[in-house]
Design a protein around this motif. Sequence first.
Motif, PDB file in Angstrom:
ATOM      1  N   GLN A  94     -65.441   4.328 -20.190  1.00  0.00           N
ATOM      2  CA  GLN A  94     -64.774   3.070 -20.529  1.00  0.00           C
ATOM      3  C   GLN A  94     -64.936   2.132 -20.756  1.00  0.00           C
ATOM      4  O   GLN A  94     -66.563   1.323 -20.276  1.00  0.00           O
ATOM      5  N   ALA A  95     -64.394   0.830 -21.333  1.00  0.00           N
ATOM      6  CA  ALA A  95     -64.655  -0.113 -21.889  1.00  0.00           C
ATOM      7  C   ALA A  95     -64.605  -1.829 -21.080  1.00  0.00           C
ATOM      8  O   ALA A  95     -65.958  -1.637 -20.539  1.00  0.00           O
ATOM      9  N   GLU A  96     -63.376  -0.768 -20.103  1.00  0.00           N
ATOM     10  CA  GLU A  96     -63.261  -2.179 -19.355  1.00  0.00           C
ATOM     11  C   GLU A  96     -63.116  -1.457 -17.988  1.00  0.00           C
ATOM     12  O   GLU A  96     -62.322  -1.120 -17.918  1.00  0.00           O
ATOM     13  N   ARG A  97     -62.445  -3.123 -17.198  1.00  0.00           N
ATOM     14  CA  ARG A  97     -62.217  -2.564 -16.092  1.00  0.00           C
ATOM     15  C   ARG A  97     -60.910  -2.439 -16.080  1.00  0.00           C
ATOM     16  O   ARG A  97     -60.078  -2.838 -16.579  1.00  0.00           O
ATOM     17  N   PRO A  98     -60.799  -1.133 -15.739  1.00  0.00           N
ATOM     18  CA  PRO A  98     -59.125  -0.797 -15.781  1.00  0.00           C
ATOM     19  C   PRO A  98     -57.731  -1.752 -14.080  1.00  0.00           C
ATOM     20  O   PRO A  98     -58.700  -2.441 -13.526  1.00  0.00           O
ATOM     21  N   TYR A  99     -57.120  -2.141 -14.934  1.00  0.00           N
ATOM     22  CA  TYR A  99     -55.628  -3.094 -14.237  1.00  0.00           C
ATOM     23  C   TYR A  99     -54.794  -1.848 -14.129  1.00  0.00           C
ATOM     24  O   TYR A  99     -54.245  -1.757 -15.144  1.00  0.00           O
ATOM     25  N   SER A 100     -53.736  -2.656 -13.408  1.00  0.00           N
ATOM     26  CA  SER A 100     -52.537  -1.621 -12.756  1.00  0.00           C
ATOM     27  C   SER A 100     -51.657  -3.000 -13.603  1.00  0.00           C
ATOM     28  O   SER A 100     -51.387  -3.464 -12.333  1.00  0.00           O
ATOM     29  N   VAL A 101     -50.801  -2.380 -13.954  1.00  0.00           N
ATOM     30  CA  VAL A 101     -50.129  -4.016 -14.704  1.00  0.00           C
ATOM     31  C   VAL A 101     -48.762  -2.846 -15.634  1.00  0.00           C
ATOM     32  O   VAL A 101     -49.352  -1.907 -16.031  1.00  0.00           O
TER      33      VAL A 101
ATOM     34  N   VAL B 244     -50.949 -13.454 -29.589  1.00  0.00           N
ATOM     35  CA  VAL B 244     -50.522 -13.470 -28.452  1.00  0.00           C
ATOM     36  C   VAL B 244     -50.860 -13.573 -27.363  1.00  0.00           C
ATOM     37  O   VAL B 244     -52.726 -13.215 -27.092  1.00  0.00           O
ATOM     38  N   THR B 245     -50.551 -14.092 -26.320  1.00  0.00           N
ATOM     39  CA  THR B 245     -50.906 -14.803 -25.398  1.00  0.00           C
ATOM     40  C   THR B 245     -51.241 -14.147 -23.819  1.00  0.00           C
ATOM     41  O   THR B 245     -49.830 -13.903 -23.638  1.00  0.00           O
ATOM     42  N   ALA B 246     -51.935 -13.643 -23.464  1.00  0.00           N
ATOM     43  CA  ALA B 246     -51.787 -12.753 -21.950  1.00  0.00           C
ATOM     44  C   ALA B 246     -52.261 -14.676 -20.472  1.00  0.00           C
ATOM     45  O   ALA B 246     -53.217 -15.252 -20.950  1.00  0.00           O
ATOM     46  N   THR B 247     -51.254 -14.056 -19.750  1.00  0.00           N
ATOM     47  CA  THR B 247     -51.468 -15.598 -18.444  1.00  0.00           C
ATOM     48  C   THR B 247     -51.595 -14.502 -16.960  1.00  0.00           C
ATOM     49  O   THR B 247     -51.168 -13.963 -16.878  1.00  0.00           O
ATOM     50  N   ALA B 248     -53.444 -14.520 -16.711  1.00  0.00           N
ATOM     51  CA  ALA B 248     -53.148 -13.797 -14.784  1.00  0.00           C
ATOM     52  C   ALA B 248     -54.047 -14.683 -14.283  1.00  0.00           C
ATOM     53  O   ALA B 248     -54.456 -15.152 -14.773  1.00  0.00           O
ATOM     54  N   ASP B 249     -53.897 -14.133 -12.876  1.00  0.00           N
ATOM     55  CA  ASP B 249     -54.589 -14.676 -11.976  1.00  0.00           C
ATOM     56  C   ASP B 249     -55.836 -14.290 -12.046  1.00  0.00           C
ATOM     57  O   ASP B 249     -57.356 -15.420 -11.528  1.00  0.00           O
ATOM     58  N   THR B 250     -56.920 -13.822 -13.002  1.00  0.00           N
ATOM     59  CA  THR B 250     -58.032 -14.348 -13.751  1.00  0.00           C
ATOM     60  C   THR B 250     -58.082 -14.037 -14.724  1.00  0.00           C
ATOM     61  O   THR B 250     -57.307 -13.099 -15.711  1.00  0.00           O
TER      62      THR B 250
ATOM     63  N   ALA C   7     -49.261  -0.298 -23.470  1.00  0.00           N
ATOM     64  CA  ALA C   7     -50.109  -1.607 -23.284  1.00  0.00           C
ATOM     65  C   ALA C   7     -50.813  -1.239 -22.035  1.00  0.00           C
ATOM     66  O   ALA C   7     -51.657  -1.339 -21.722  1.00  0.00           O
ATOM     67  N   SER C   8     -49.536  -0.735 -21.238  1.00  0.00           N
ATOM     68  CA  SER C   8     -49.521  -1.146 -19.830  1.00  0.00           C
ATOM     69  C   SER C   8     -50.470   0.374 -19.077  1.00  0.00           C
ATOM     70  O   SER C   8     -51.167   0.815 -18.193  1.00  0.00           O
ATOM     71  N   LYS C   9     -50.128   1.130 -20.314  1.00  0.00           N
ATOM     72  CA  LYS C   9     -51.161   2.448 -20.196  1.00  0.00           C
ATOM     73  C   LYS C   9     -52.244   2.055 -20.826  1.00  0.00           C
ATOM     74  O   LYS C   9     -53.812   3.400 -19.584  1.00  0.00           O
ATOM     75  N   ARG C  10     -52.711   2.152 -20.844  1.00  0.00           N
ATOM     76  CA  ARG C  10     -54.256   1.209 -21.683  1.00  0.00           C
ATOM     77  C   ARG C  10     -55.432   0.829 -20.728  1.00  0.00           C
ATOM     78  O   ARG C  10     -56.092   0.960 -20.464  1.00  0.00           O
ATOM     79  N   LEU C  11     -54.529  -0.363 -20.063  1.00  0.00           N
ATOM     80  CA  LEU C  11     -55.311  -0.814 -19.673  1.00  0.00           C
ATOM     81  C   LEU C  11     -54.962  -0.520 -18.298  1.00  0.00           C
ATOM     82  O   LEU C  11     -56.368  -0.872 -17.186  1.00  0.00           O
TER      83      LEU C  11
ATOM     84  N   LYS D 114     -58.765 -10.340 -16.453  1.00  0.00           N
ATOM     85  CA  LYS D 114     -57.576  -9.889 -16.479  1.00  0.00           C
ATOM     86  C   LYS D 114     -56.606 -10.083 -17.926  1.00  0.00           C
ATOM     87  O   LYS D 114     -55.995  -9.789 -18.640  1.00  0.00           O
ATOM     88  N   ALA D 115     -56.575 -11.809 -18.074  1.00  0.00           N
ATOM     89  CA  ALA D 115     -56.005 -12.064 -18.905  1.00  0.00           C
ATOM     90  C   ALA D 115     -56.605 -12.474 -20.917  1.00  0.00           C
ATOM     91  O   ALA D 115     -55.303 -11.787 -21.533  1.00  0.00           O
ATOM     92  N   LYS D 116     -57.699 -11.766 -20.641  1.00  0.00           N
ATOM     93  CA  LYS D 116     -58.116 -10.791 -21.698  1.00  0.00           C
ATOM     94  C   LYS D 116     -58.210  -9.663 -22.204  1.00  0.00           C
ATOM     95  O   LYS D 116     -57.267  -9.234 -23.277  1.00  0.00           O
ATOM     96  N   ALA D 117     -58.206  -9.246 -21.136  1.00  0.00           N
ATOM     97  CA  ALA D 117     -57.656  -7.869 -21.618  1.00  0.00           C
ATOM     98  C   ALA D 117     -56.332  -7.010 -21.630  1.00  0.00           C
ATOM     99  O   ALA D 117     -56.416  -6.153 -22.439  1.00  0.00           O
TER     100      ALA D 117
END
Length: 289
Positions: free
Chosen positions: A138-145, A167-173, A98-102, A176-179
């Motif tokens: 490119q589907a969405e903005r890339p994130y380095s996570v 599956v719930t994600a918590t992020a600062d934007t 998932a980190s690679k896909r992000l 980013k939580a959606k991605a």
Amino acid sequence: MKNTEDNSSETIDLGQLLALLRKHIWALIVCSVGFAFIGWFISDIVMIPKYSSSAQVLVNDRSNKNDPNAAYAAQQANTQLVTTYKDIITSHVILQEASKRLANPSVLIKKAQPAKYKKDASGKKVLVKKAQPAVYGQAERPYSVTASELASSISVNTQQQSQVFSVTATADTPYKAKAEANAVARVFRDQVPKIMSVNNVTIVAPATTGTQSSPNVKLYTLAGFVIGLVLCVMVIILRNMINTTVRDDSYLSQELGLTDLGYVAHFSVPSNFSINKKTRSRGNMSRRV
């Protein structure tokens, strides 16, 4: 009689407390509102907000639909395996992918097209159209996570007797939580058939733009109001307890046990006040006659 006296004293003390608070009502209001403002300022301005987004996943084994008993048994087995799926989602293998896909999100724009041939008069195949590779964008903005960061931000919520979990994600934007939620759900959908004998994994509801989950501004504001009110009441009571000024005669008679002998009146004399001695002497002479 003793109980009656105790009750009356408690009633008097409560009345004195209410009168004391009523006397400082503006201090209570200002203090409570001030602390409520501090709570709102900290939660809304100082603290960094967190956003949450969830994707719902259904895991179901395609069993023999003609056999109701087998279908029911498979459903019960899948329900019991939801906890296992939860552990798989939070495993390093899933989170690393998932980190690679992000970091490099892509979407299929055009499928690959095979080459087309036709036979000529001699029966030999002639290339008519070259093969076309698949086109990705490119589907969405890339994130380095990193995978460890995903492990701390991803949570899995299950419902009793249900094959659907979120599956719930918590992020600062919110984006980013959606991605993050969608990336983990999609990797699980693609990888779990290779790990377990499951052939039907469906993302029932993809994650949408996240909503703010913390801090709770209303809760912080209310907590500040209550804290300010309690602190102000404590200060008022403490100041009243350490104040030894005699404010009424009941304090002397009831608290100190002293006898009240009387009052000394206070009056003010104007500066131009004077006693006329001649008038007093004439009055005395007339009495003697």
